[in-house]
Design an enzyme around this catalytic site. Structure first.
Site, PDB file in Angstrom:
ATOM      1  N   CYS A 163       0.804  -1.218   0.000  1.00 29.44           N
ATOM      2  CA  CYS A 163       0.000   0.000   0.000  1.00 29.44           C
ATOM      3  C   CYS A 163       0.839   1.271   0.000  1.00 29.44           C
ATOM      4  CB  CYS A 163      -0.947  -0.022   1.184  1.00 29.44           C
ATOM      5  SG  CYS A 163      -2.109  -1.421   1.119  1.00 29.44           S
ATOM      6  N   VAL A 164       1.980   1.255   0.674  1.00 29.85           N
ATOM      7  CA  VAL A 164       2.862   2.430   0.662  1.00 29.85           C
ATOM      8  C   VAL A 164       3.416   2.654  -0.738  1.00 29.85           C
ATOM      9  CG1 VAL A 164       5.090   3.325   1.464  1.00 29.85           C
ATOM     10  CG2 VAL A 164       3.461   2.373   3.106  1.00 29.85           C
TER      11      VAL A 164
END
Length: 223
Positions: free
Chosen positions: A158-159
């Protein structure tokens, strides 16, 4: 007589010689994006979890300055509201851990160790990128933001997806090294290398704190 073969060029040298990894630099109007530091990801005993104690401490340091300077803070959380996980789509077929983020449980709740402020925003999402299927762009445009300080988890998921989308949407992605983590050390390190090479600036906690303290004009999200 034997000769020693030349040492191979390291990945870092190879990319640097070809012009990768140039600094983007901090802009003037930051927003702090806290990606998925929720119980389902910060409890190492859960399917998607890892021990992110250090990352939470680093994030709290950034939150303290952001709150003091009235810099907007946006938390994100993956939450599935459909009991059959139909809102998880194909992703639910790839990893069983999505079930631990169902709305009926507490996996989507922000880790209670984080110092969430009363004005901080919370965005629920279904997939990796914080931009996909959310109103994040509208919030950033309303705030006239040009810089996205990115912390959270996972570095390789997700980052990374959020940093790539930030770059693609014209925001300066600054990934704080000490404040992002992953359940895989190898995936974490490779993702930081690749982000620094092509999509974002991987910055230190110290430099980011100094930058935030120096932000002159407070940026407020519209109500």
């Amino acid at each position: 007589m034997t000769t020693t073969p030349p040492s191979p060029v390291s990945d870092a040298e190879f990319f640097r010689e070809r012009g990768f990894g140039l600094p983007i630099g901090f802009g003037a109007r930051p927003v702090l994006l806290v990606v998925d530091l929720t119980r389902g990801f910060t409890d190492a005993k859960r399917p998607l979890g890892a021990d992110l104690t250090g990352q939470i401490e680093a994030t709290n340091a950034l939150l303290a300055v952001a709150h003091q300077k009235d810099i907007p803070v946006i938390f994100t959380s993956v939450r599935y509201d459909d009991a059959q996980l139909r809102d998880a789509g194909v992703w639910a077929l790839k990893q069983k851990g999505t079930a631990s983020l169902a709305a009926a449980g507490d996996g989507h709740e922000v880790d209670p160790r984080l110092d969430v402020g009363p004005a901080d925003a919370l965005i629920y999402k279904k997939y990796a990128s914080c931009f996909f299927g959310t109103d994040l762009i509208s919030r950033l445009v309303t705030a006239r933001a040009d810089t996205l300080i990115i912390v959270g988890t996972s570095t390789s998921g997700c980052v990374r997806a959020s940093a790539v989308d930030a770059c693609q949407n014209g925001f300066r992605p600054m990934v704080v090294k000490e404040a992002v983590g992953d359940r895989s050390v190898a995936a974490h390190e490779q993702s930081l290398f690749d982000l620094q090479a092509k999509y974002a600036d991987v910055v230190s906690l110290e430099d980011t704190l100094a930058y935030l303290r120096g932000v002159e004009a407070p940026v407020a999200l519209a109500a």
